[in-house]
Design a protein around this motif. Structure first.
Motif, PDB file in Angstrom:
ATOM      1  N   ALA A  68       0.820  -1.211   0.000  1.00  0.00           N
ATOM      2  CA  ALA A  68       0.000   0.000   0.000  1.00  0.00           C
ATOM      3  C   ALA A  68       0.855   1.263   0.000  1.00  0.00           C
ATOM      4  O   ALA A  68       0.459   2.297  -0.562  1.00  0.00           O
ATOM      5  CB  ALA A  68      -0.925   0.000   1.217  1.00  0.00           C
ATOM      6  N   GLU A  69       2.041   1.198   0.609  1.00  0.00           N
ATOM      7  CA  GLU A  69       2.909   2.372   0.722  1.00  0.00           C
ATOM      8  C   GLU A  69       3.967   2.438  -0.374  1.00  0.00           C
ATOM      9  O   GLU A  69       4.662   3.452  -0.508  1.00  0.00           O
ATOM     10  CB  GLU A  69       3.621   2.354   2.085  1.00  0.00           C
ATOM     11  N   ALA A  70       4.123   1.390  -1.157  1.00  0.00           N
ATOM     12  CA  ALA A  70       5.240   1.289  -2.094  1.00  0.00           C
ATOM     13  C   ALA A  70       5.158   2.343  -3.199  1.00  0.00           C
ATOM     14  O   ALA A  70       4.101   2.549  -3.792  1.00  0.00           O
ATOM     15  CB  ALA A  70       5.276  -0.102  -2.705  1.00  0.00           C
ATOM     16  N   SER A  71       6.293   2.974  -3.470  1.00  0.00           N
ATOM     17  CA  SER A  71       6.378   3.940  -4.570  1.00  0.00           C
ATOM     18  C   SER A  71       7.297   3.459  -5.682  1.00  0.00           C
ATOM     19  O   SER A  71       7.502   4.160  -6.668  1.00  0.00           O
ATOM     20  CB  SER A  71       6.882   5.292  -4.047  1.00  0.00           C
ATOM     21  N   GLY A  72       7.862   2.271  -5.531  1.00  0.00           N
ATOM     22  CA  GLY A  72       8.790   1.748  -6.524  1.00  0.00           C
ATOM     23  C   GLY A  72       8.085   1.102  -7.704  1.00  0.00           C
ATOM     24  O   GLY A  72       6.935   0.657  -7.602  1.00  0.00           O
ATOM     25  N   LEU A  73       8.792   1.036  -8.826  1.00  0.00           N
ATOM     26  CA  LEU A  73       8.265   0.352 -10.000  1.00  0.00           C
ATOM     27  C   LEU A  73       8.086  -1.136  -9.697  1.00  0.00           C
ATOM     28  O   LEU A  73       7.160  -1.770 -10.194  1.00  0.00           O
ATOM     29  CB  LEU A  73       9.219   0.537 -11.181  1.00  0.00           C
ATOM     30  N   TYR A  74       8.976  -1.657  -8.855  1.00  0.00           N
ATOM     31  CA  TYR A  74       8.925  -3.074  -8.484  1.00  0.00           C
ATOM     32  C   TYR A  74       8.772  -3.215  -6.972  1.00  0.00           C
ATOM     33  O   TYR A  74       9.115  -2.308  -6.210  1.00  0.00           O
ATOM     34  CB  TYR A  74      10.183  -3.806  -8.957  1.00  0.00           C
ATOM     35  N   TYR A  75       8.274  -4.397  -6.582  1.00  0.00           N
ATOM     36  CA  TYR A  75       8.012  -4.678  -5.167  1.00  0.00           C
ATOM     37  C   TYR A  75       8.655  -6.003  -4.798  1.00  0.00           C
ATOM     38  O   TYR A  75       8.409  -7.029  -5.437  1.00  0.00           O
ATOM     39  CB  TYR A  75       6.503  -4.737  -4.923  1.00  0.00           C
ATOM     40  N   LYS A  76       9.496  -5.957  -3.763  1.00  0.00           N
ATOM     41  CA  LYS A  76      10.210  -7.150  -3.320  1.00  0.00           C
ATOM     42  C   LYS A  76      10.087  -7.282  -1.807  1.00  0.00           C
ATOM     43  O   LYS A  76      10.363  -6.337  -1.065  1.00  0.00           O
ATOM     44  CB  LYS A  76      11.689  -7.047  -3.710  1.00  0.00           C
ATOM     45  N   VAL A  77       9.681  -8.467  -1.337  1.00  0.00           N
ATOM     46  CA  VAL A  77       9.586  -8.746   0.099  1.00  0.00           C
ATOM     47  C   VAL A  77      10.865  -9.448   0.537  1.00  0.00           C
ATOM     48  O   VAL A  77      11.290 -10.423  -0.080  1.00  0.00           O
ATOM     49  CB  VAL A  77       8.367  -9.626   0.415  1.00  0.00           C
ATOM     50  N   VAL A  78      11.477  -8.929   1.609  1.00  0.00           N
ATOM     51  CA  VAL A  78      12.653  -9.560   2.205  1.00  0.00           C
ATOM     52  C   VAL A  78      12.361  -9.762   3.688  1.00  0.00           C
ATOM     53  O   VAL A  78      12.217  -8.790   4.429  1.00  0.00           O
ATOM     54  CB  VAL A  78      13.921  -8.701   2.029  1.00  0.00           C
ATOM     55  N   ASP A  79      12.262 -10.999   4.117  1.00  0.00           N
ATOM     56  CA  ASP A  79      11.982 -11.260   5.525  1.00  0.00           C
ATOM     57  C   ASP A  79      13.158 -10.828   6.386  1.00  0.00           C
ATOM     58  O   ASP A  79      14.317 -10.895   5.971  1.00  0.00           O
ATOM     59  CB  ASP A  79      11.666 -12.737   5.745  1.00  0.00           C
ATOM     60  N   SER A  80      12.856 -10.401   7.608  1.00  0.00           N
ATOM     61  CA  SER A  80      13.842  -9.700   8.435  1.00  0.00           C
ATOM     62  C   SER A  80      14.991 -10.575   8.910  1.00  0.00           C
ATOM     63  O   SER A  80      16.006 -10.064   9.380  1.00  0.00           O
ATOM     64  CB  SER A  80      13.154  -9.057   9.646  1.00  0.00           C
ATOM     65  N   ASP A  81      14.857 -11.905   8.810  1.00  0.00           N
ATOM     66  CA  ASP A  81      15.970 -12.775   9.184  1.00  0.00           C
ATOM     67  C   ASP A  81      16.729 -13.291   7.965  1.00  0.00           C
ATOM     68  O   ASP A  81      17.627 -14.124   8.090  1.00  0.00           O
ATOM     69  CB  ASP A  81      15.506 -13.948  10.050  1.00  0.00           C
ATOM     70  N   ASP A  82      16.381 -12.778   6.778  1.00  0.00           N
ATOM     71  CA  ASP A  82      17.064 -13.148   5.546  1.00  0.00           C
ATOM     72  C   ASP A  82      17.904 -11.983   5.054  1.00  0.00           C
ATOM     73  O   ASP A  82      17.925 -10.911   5.663  1.00  0.00           O
ATOM     74  CB  ASP A  82      16.043 -13.568   4.480  1.00  0.00           C
ATOM     75  N   TRP A  83      18.573 -12.149   3.935  1.00  0.00           N
ATOM     76  CA  TRP A  83      19.385 -11.060   3.402  1.00  0.00           C
ATOM     77  C   TRP A  83      19.578 -11.233   1.898  1.00  0.00           C
ATOM     78  O   TRP A  83      19.278 -12.288   1.345  1.00  0.00           O
ATOM     79  CB  TRP A  83      20.727 -10.965   4.120  1.00  0.00           C
ATOM     80  N   LEU A  84      20.050 -10.176   1.236  1.00  0.00           N
ATOM     81  CA  LEU A  84      20.294 -10.172  -0.204  1.00  0.00           C
ATOM     82  C   LEU A  84      21.793 -10.196  -0.478  1.00  0.00           C
ATOM     83  O   LEU A  84      22.576  -9.584   0.245  1.00  0.00           O
ATOM     84  CB  LEU A  84      19.670  -8.937  -0.856  1.00  0.00           C
ATOM     85  N   ASP A  85      22.161 -10.885  -1.555  1.00  0.00           N
ATOM     86  CA  ASP A  85      23.567 -10.968  -1.938  1.00  0.00           C
ATOM     87  C   ASP A  85      23.943  -9.730  -2.755  1.00  0.00           C
ATOM     88  O   ASP A  85      23.289  -9.396  -3.755  1.00  0.00           O
ATOM     89  CB  ASP A  85      23.800 -12.235  -2.755  1.00  0.00           C
ATOM     90  N   GLU A  86      24.999  -9.060  -2.349  1.00  0.00           N
ATOM     91  CA  GLU A  86      25.378  -7.786  -2.967  1.00  0.00           C
ATOM     92  C   GLU A  86      25.716  -7.942  -4.444  1.00  0.00           C
ATOM     93  O   GLU A  86      25.239  -7.177  -5.297  1.00  0.00           O
ATOM     94  CB  GLU A  86      26.566  -7.182  -2.222  1.00  0.00           C
ATOM     95  N   ALA A  87      26.551  -8.917  -4.793  1.00  0.00           N
ATOM     96  CA  ALA A  87      26.975  -9.080  -6.187  1.00  0.00           C
ATOM     97  C   ALA A  87      25.793  -9.453  -7.079  1.00  0.00           C
ATOM     98  O   ALA A  87      25.644  -8.925  -8.195  1.00  0.00           O
ATOM     99  CB  ALA A  87      28.072 -10.138  -6.273  1.00  0.00           C
ATOM    100  N   ALA A  88      24.950 -10.352  -6.601  1.00  0.00           N
ATOM    101  CA  ALA A  88      23.785 -10.758  -7.377  1.00  0.00           C
ATOM    102  C   ALA A  88      22.829  -9.594  -7.594  1.00  0.00           C
ATOM    103  O   ALA A  88      22.303  -9.384  -8.698  1.00  0.00           O
ATOM    104  CB  ALA A  88      23.070 -11.909  -6.675  1.00  0.00           C
TER     105      ALA A  88
END
Length: 340
Positions: free
Chosen positions: A79-99
């Motif tokens: 509801a609050e998103a202003s981005g062209l895309y929407y991605k959910v990241v759970d708080s105990d997970d993380w994203l790989d920088e290079a990827a």
């Protein structure tokens, strides 16, 4: 417009949310991070969210709401998103920088396009931190890599390959246009998030990079075996919503997608049957029969195909023999679906 809105649902997440947020910040300045504090009371999650927002104005926003569960937090972020895309990241997970460097490069190009890609896909990694093990879930045998494609270009999914919330980045307006709303106070809603929008997807892009790191191993985690048994009613609720939300094959534009979605629903029915069998009570047997009748009453042809599928033939045999086969099926399913 921001390129991506990253929603981070947080519920008493103070001990691990920082690492998650730090990994997302590395994606650049053209993103937003929506920290959704879902009514945390046992720690200082709310204060941490506000601190992050004050340190990164214009990028991080703290959203505070009454507790409504994971689905409610995902809804609030959307509801609050202003981005062209929407991605959910759970708080105990993380994203790989290079990827994410590769993924973001493609997403930034979409901002300039009249018809941006609907769904961007990357690999995810099960990080069993306490065991020092990891399992990479890829799609290189399923999707063309490095170009936009449609369902007609999709190959065959193996039994261990499903699109999960971890691997997908949806175009925000696609989710809004279909009025996606996840149920509150319900676990396993990520299945709805990654299943129900698929008939609305026309274009996709896949990068064979290990984008999402999924932490697995906490005792209270929703995929823990004992937790799954205690929450079987929520698994049943989610499965019913999936049955009702997409009528196969009428609502699906492509045979390949129809086949994939039928297999996904078959997997959901299998998990319901197995865990009800493991409970081994008269009540659980009634619930198992009820979920199958629910499918039969709404889509008899689909019921017959799924009931006869390899996943479900053995798990639904009557009597104690069926229960024993169900337990064996659980061990097989555990390997295939990677829960616990």
């Amino acid at each position: 417009m921001k390129t991506v809105s990253f929603a981070v649902p947080c519920f008493n997440s103070a001990s691990y949310m920082d690492a998650c947020i730090e990994s997302i910040l590395k994606c650049g300045d053209d993103i937003e991070i929506l920290i959704v504090d879902d009514g945390s009371t046992k720690d200082d999650t709310a204060e941490k969210a506000d601190e992050w927002a004050s340190r990164h104005p214009g990028i991080i926003k703290a959203i505070h709401k009454e507790n409504g569960g994971h689905g409610s937090a995902v809804n609030a972020g959307l509801a609050e998103a202003s981005g062209l895309y929407y991605k959910v990241v759970d708080s105990d997970d993380w994203l790989d920088e290079a990827a994410m460097h590769d993924i973001m490069k493609y997403l930034r190009k979409q901002v300039e396009r009249e018809s941006p890609t609907d769904l961007v896909i990357g690999n995810y990694v099960y990080e069993k931190v306490h065991e020092g093990k990891r399992t990479i879930m890829h799609y290189r045998n399923v999707f063309p890599e490095g170009r936009e494609f449609g369902w007609e270009d999709v190959g065959h999914f193996s039994q261990s390959q499903y699109l999960l919330m971890h691997s997908v980045i949806y175009r925000t307006e696609l989710l809004r246009d279909m009025n996606l709303q996840l149920p509150e106070h319900t676990f396993y809603v990520d299945n709805i998030f990654v299943y129900v929008p698929l008939p609305h997807v026309r274009t996709m892009y896949y990068r064979d990079v290990d984008m999402y790191r999924y932490y697995i191993g906490r005792e209270d985690q929703s995929v823990n075996e004992s937790v799954m048994m205690s929450r079987i009613d929520q698994q049943l609720r989610v499965t019913r919503i999936m049955i009702d939300s997409v009528r196969l094959p009428d609502d699906v534009p492509d045979k390949r997608l129809e086949h994939y979605m039928e297999n996904y629903l078959s997997m959901m029915m299998c998990i319901c049957s197995i865990f009800l069998r493991m409970q081994n009570t008269d009540e659980s047997e009634d619930k198992r029969e009820d979920i199958w009748m629910y499918l039969k009453n709404r889509n008899d042809a689909l019921y017959r195909r799924i009931r006869r599928s390899v996943l479900n033939m053995g798990t639904n045999l009557p009597t104690a023999v069926g229960r024993r086969i169900g337990l064996t099926g659980y061990r097989v399913a555990q390997k295939i679906f990677k829960f616990n």
